[in-house]
Design an enzyme around this catalytic site. Structure first.
Site, PDB file in Angstrom:
ATOM      1  N   LYS A  13      47.740  35.921  34.865  1.00 37.61           N
ATOM      2  CA  LYS A  13      47.990  34.828  35.823  1.00 37.61           C
ATOM      3  C   LYS A  13      48.500  33.569  35.121  1.00 37.61           C
ATOM      4  CE  LYS A  13      43.886  34.303  37.576  1.00 37.61           C
ATOM      5  NZ  LYS A  13      43.020  35.194  36.839  1.00 37.61           N
ATOM      6  N   ARG A  88      38.381  31.417  44.246  1.00 37.50           N
ATOM      7  CA  ARG A  88      37.745  32.578  43.619  1.00 37.50           C
ATOM      8  C   ARG A  88      36.673  33.177  44.521  1.00 37.50           C
ATOM      9  NH1 ARG A  88      38.929  31.258  37.985  1.00 37.50           N
ATOM     10  NH2 ARG A  88      38.195  32.840  36.520  1.00 37.50           N
ATOM     11  N   ARG A 127      44.356  39.746  22.403  1.00 37.00           N
ATOM     12  CA  ARG A 127      44.655  38.309  22.494  1.00 37.00           C
ATOM     13  C   ARG A 127      43.736  37.517  21.570  1.00 37.00           C
ATOM     14  NH1 ARG A 127      44.224  36.172  28.339  1.00 37.00           N
ATOM     15  NH2 ARG A 127      42.047  35.812  27.872  1.00 37.00           N
ATOM     16  N   ARG A 139      38.272  30.913  23.095  1.00 42.84           N
ATOM     17  CA  ARG A 139      37.385  30.485  24.168  1.00 42.84           C
ATOM     18  C   ARG A 139      36.016  31.174  24.066  1.00 42.84           C
ATOM     19  NH1 ARG A 139      40.885  31.227  29.549  1.00 42.84           N
ATOM     20  NH2 ARG A 139      38.844  31.822  30.322  1.00 42.84           N
ATOM     21  N   ARG A 150      32.604  38.605  33.767  1.00 41.18           N
ATOM     22  CA  ARG A 150      33.629  37.936  34.578  1.00 41.18           C
ATOM     23  C   ARG A 150      34.352  38.950  35.476  1.00 41.18           C
ATOM     24  NH1 ARG A 150      37.009  35.289  30.161  1.00 41.18           N
ATOM     25  NH2 ARG A 150      38.275  34.365  31.814  1.00 41.18           N
TER      26      ARG A 150
HETATM   27  P1  AMP Z   1      39.574  30.913  34.011  1.00 42.17           P
HETATM   28  O1  AMP Z   1      40.227  30.127  32.924  1.00 42.17           O
HETATM   29  O2  AMP Z   1      40.293  30.809  35.320  1.00 42.17           O
HETATM   30  O3  AMP Z   1      39.267  32.326  33.629  1.00 42.17           O
HETATM   31  O4  AMP Z   1      38.158  30.205  34.272  1.00 42.17           O
HETATM   32  C1  AMP Z   1      37.194  30.077  33.253  1.00 42.17           C
HETATM   33  C2  AMP Z   1      35.850  29.807  33.872  1.00 42.17           C
HETATM   34  O5  AMP Z   1      35.894  28.589  34.627  1.00 42.17           O
HETATM   35  C3  AMP Z   1      35.373  30.849  34.857  1.00 42.17           C
HETATM   36  O6  AMP Z   1      34.751  31.947  34.249  1.00 42.17           O
HETATM   37  C4  AMP Z   1      34.395  30.050  35.702  1.00 42.17           C
HETATM   38  O7  AMP Z   1      33.187  29.846  35.034  1.00 42.17           O
HETATM   39  C5  AMP Z   1      35.089  28.695  35.796  1.00 42.17           C
HETATM   40  N1  AMP Z   1      35.990  28.641  36.966  1.00 42.17           N
HETATM   41  C6  AMP Z   1      37.334  28.519  36.947  1.00 42.17           C
HETATM   42  N2  AMP Z   1      37.830  28.483  38.183  1.00 42.17           N
HETATM   43  C7  AMP Z   1      36.781  28.605  39.027  1.00 42.17           C
HETATM   44  C8  AMP Z   1      36.624  28.663  40.420  1.00 42.17           C
HETATM   45  N3  AMP Z   1      37.695  28.590  41.237  1.00 42.17           N
HETATM   46  N4  AMP Z   1      35.381  28.774  40.942  1.00 42.17           N
HETATM   47  C9  AMP Z   1      34.325  28.823  40.157  1.00 42.17           C
HETATM   48  N5  AMP Z   1      34.374  28.801  38.824  1.00 42.17           N
HETATM   49  C10 AMP Z   1      35.585  28.687  38.244  1.00 42.17           C
END
Ligand code: AMP
Length: 300
Positions: A13, A88, A127, A139, A150
């Site tokens: 994404k 999400r 990665r 990360r 996740r």
């Molecule tokens: P991402 O970079 O999108 O994988 O997000 C990393 C982390 O941020 C996720 O595992 C969640 O803990 C938090 N996070 C990001 N976007 C959301 C969302 N829309 N709702 C809830 N938690 C989020």
């Protein structure tokens, strides 16, 4: 243009969002990035989110909805945006619908990147290894254990959005296992088909390109038809013709052109044949007359 990119962690994404940003001049709104920035800056939101994120759980809906609502109001988002990692959950999607309605904004499409889950773990491991090799910071939630959590969260909380958006006729699914540029091309084609992006073509070539572009083409042609004539003597007629062609679509135009061409050929052939016959007749007549004269002379 306003779109949502939907897909499990590691589906690409973020990569696709960046490519779309370059291509369409819109902004990427990634809640993950915003939360990481908040954590790094030590803001109240960041302090709240830090532990949750490290464990692979989801930050409360109201926190992310608040962040997104503020971000959409920024001037750079006026031209359009790609939501990456948001919504999400179904309550987040409902909240997004509400706030877009309130802001008089329309969502153009939801693009789901479908991937093979077992391949995702490999992707993330690769990665992480590459980032380590480059000396980049990895990360905290990019470990196989957290990723497994996740992915489970995605299945339970985010996957219901596929149904949510398909019911609202917003969903387009793309094979996220293809090469990066192939995925980008597939997204672009989908956005074109939905009319979310402008085909940078004029009426004639747009009409050739197919039904997705037809509506736009006819619009352009109609505009042209309304414009006053400048250079040619019969511009209104030709513009109308262009509009007709655009509305009619490529198939019919091709058929008509074919018929016309065939008609012309038949006409030409008939003409040629008639000319030949006439010439032959003249020649024959002349020959006969010559013979008669010779015979008469011989008699004398
Ligand atoms: P991402 O970079 O999108 O994988 O997000 C990393 C982390 O941020 C996720 O595992 C969640 O803990 C938090 N996070 C990001 N976007 C959301 C969302 N829309 N709702 C809830 N938690 C989020």
């Amino acid at each position: 243009m306003r779109i949502i990119l939907l897909g499990p962690p590691g589906s690409g994404k973020g990569t696709q969002a960046q490519l779309l940003v370059q291509r369409y001049g819109i902004v990427q709104l990634s809640t993950g990035e915003m939360l990481r920035a908040a954590v790094a800056a030590g803001t109240p939101v960041g302090l709240k989110a830090k532990e949750i994120m490290a464990s692979g759980a989801l930050v409360p809906d109201e926190v992310v909805v608040g962040i997104i609502s503020d971000r959409i109001d920024q001037p750079d988002a006026r031209n359009g945006f790609i939501l990456d990692g948001f919504p999400r959950t179904v309550p987040q999607a409902e909240a997004l619908d509400e706030l877009l309605k309130h802001k008089h904004l329309k969502l153009d499409a939801v693009i789901e990147l479908r991937v093979n889950e077992s391949a995702l773990l490999n992707r993330v491991e690769t990665r992480v290894a590459q980032m380590r090799e480059r000396g980049e910071e990895v990360r905290l939630d990019d470990t196989p254990e957290v990723l497994t959590k996740r992915l489970a969260n995605y299945r339970n909380q985010t996957e219901p959005l596929i149904h949510y958006y398909s019911e609202r006729r917003k969903l387009s699914t793309i094979d996220g296992m293809m090469a990066i540029d192939e995925v980008t091309r597939a997204i672009h084609r989908q956005l074109l088909a939905l009319g979310a992006v402008e085909p940078k073509t004029h009426a004639k070539s747009a009409a050739k390109a197919g039904p997705a572009k037809k509506a736009k083409a006819s619009k352009t042609a109609r505009k042209t038809a309304q414009k006053p004539a400048k250079t040619t003597k019969k511009p209104a007629k030709s513009a109308k013709k262009a509009a007709k062609t655009a509305v009619r679509g490529p198939k019919k135009t091709a058929k008509k052109a074919g018929k016309k061409a065939a008609g012309k050929t038949v006409k030409k052939a008939t003409k040629k044949a008639a000319q030949k016959t006439a010439k032959k007749a003249v020649k024959k007549g002349a020959r006969k007359a010559a013979k008669k004269v010779t015979k008469k002379r011989a008699k004398r």
